[in-house]
Design a protein around this motif. Sequence first.
Motif, short mmCIF file in Angstrom:
data_model
loop_
_atom_site.label_atom_id
_atom_site.label_comp_id
_atom_site.label_asym_id
_atom_site.label_seq_id
_atom_site.Cartn_x
_atom_site.Cartn_y
_atom_site.Cartn_z
N ASP A 168 0.83 -1.20 0.00
CA ASP A 168 0.00 0.00 0.00
C ASP A 168 0.87 1.26 0.00
O ASP A 168 1.88 1.33 0.70
N VAL A 169 0.44 2.26 -0.76
CA VAL A 169 1.09 3.56 -0.75
C VAL A 169 0.66 4.30 0.51
O VAL A 169 -0.53 4.33 0.85
N ASP A 170 1.61 4.90 1.22
CA ASP A 170 1.30 5.67 2.43
C ASP A 170 0.83 7.05 2.00
O ASP A 170 1.60 7.86 1.48
N ILE A 171 -0.45 7.34 2.21
CA ILE A 171 -1.03 8.60 1.73
C ILE A 171 -0.58 9.80 2.57
O ILE A 171 -0.85 10.95 2.21
N ASN A 172 0.11 9.55 3.66
CA ASN A 172 0.54 10.64 4.54
C ASN A 172 1.99 11.06 4.31
O ASN A 172 2.48 11.98 4.96
N LYS A 173 2.67 10.38 3.39
CA LYS A 173 4.07 10.67 3.14
C LYS A 173 4.29 11.11 1.69
O LYS A 173 3.60 10.63 0.79
N PRO A 174 5.26 12.00 1.45
CA PRO A 174 5.58 12.39 0.07
C PRO A 174 6.21 11.23 -0.68
O PRO A 174 6.67 10.25 -0.08
#
Length: 278
Positions: A168-174
Amino acid sequence: MSDNKKQQLHISEVTSNDSIAVTAMMDGKKVEISCTYAELTDEQKAFLDVNYGNHYLPVELITMEVDGEMVPVTFQGQNSVLQVVVVNPDGVFKFENILIRKTTLPGEKTFHLINAVSTLGIRFNRRRGVRVNVDTRMELEQGEEKFVILVREISYCGFSFINLSQSDVDINKPFIFNLIERDGDKSFSYGKFIGKVHRTEEQKSGPTIYGCILADKHADQLQKYVAMKQLEVLTGKKAFAEDIQKTSNSDRWRAEVADALGDTLIDNSAENTTENEN
């Protein structure tokens, strides 16, 4: 939006260092054409100053391929001009009420002259930029993890994608977005761009769609990319291949991520708009 940001740009302030694009209707389609600031002699500038005051912007001759031949674009009739967009370190500015004509000056300099009825370009939200559909597999890096993604559409301020990887892509990190251009069986990296997930859209039957914004500093390069992709649609031919811009794969990108996002992404996330982002 911060109060100290420049809200207007006079057309006479545009320089050769700025990114310039014309948005026009061509053959019933809205396209964005990248332009190059025209370098003029002092004599040629003086001639324009006398005739147009400070209401003009010179750009190199805008051409398109027609039947295998490069011909100047005529901005009249069906090819009506909608606006001119300028991107510089102060932001993105939109000029409306624009006329564009092919002009020849003393010294046999032929170029396109942008004549502004309203000389002030207004700062506007980059998310309203023209988008192009790409539907291409590309790459995304977040920390030490890499993802294979399917990019659906892109503008010079953001893009949307579907995650094809199991993680999963971490939506809270650039993240670092590797924009890959394909030409037949060859692939090229057009550049690596710093961005962040702005929103997600859960579909009832299907994968999650991620809408992302990209850092302001990439707007110039991405604007040219969007313009080239639109020309490909119009002409049915690849606008570029071997000449595509490549960006270093060095680790400086990882070290730069946190600082480079900065106020750009914070401000964009905080702005309220009724228009959908990428």
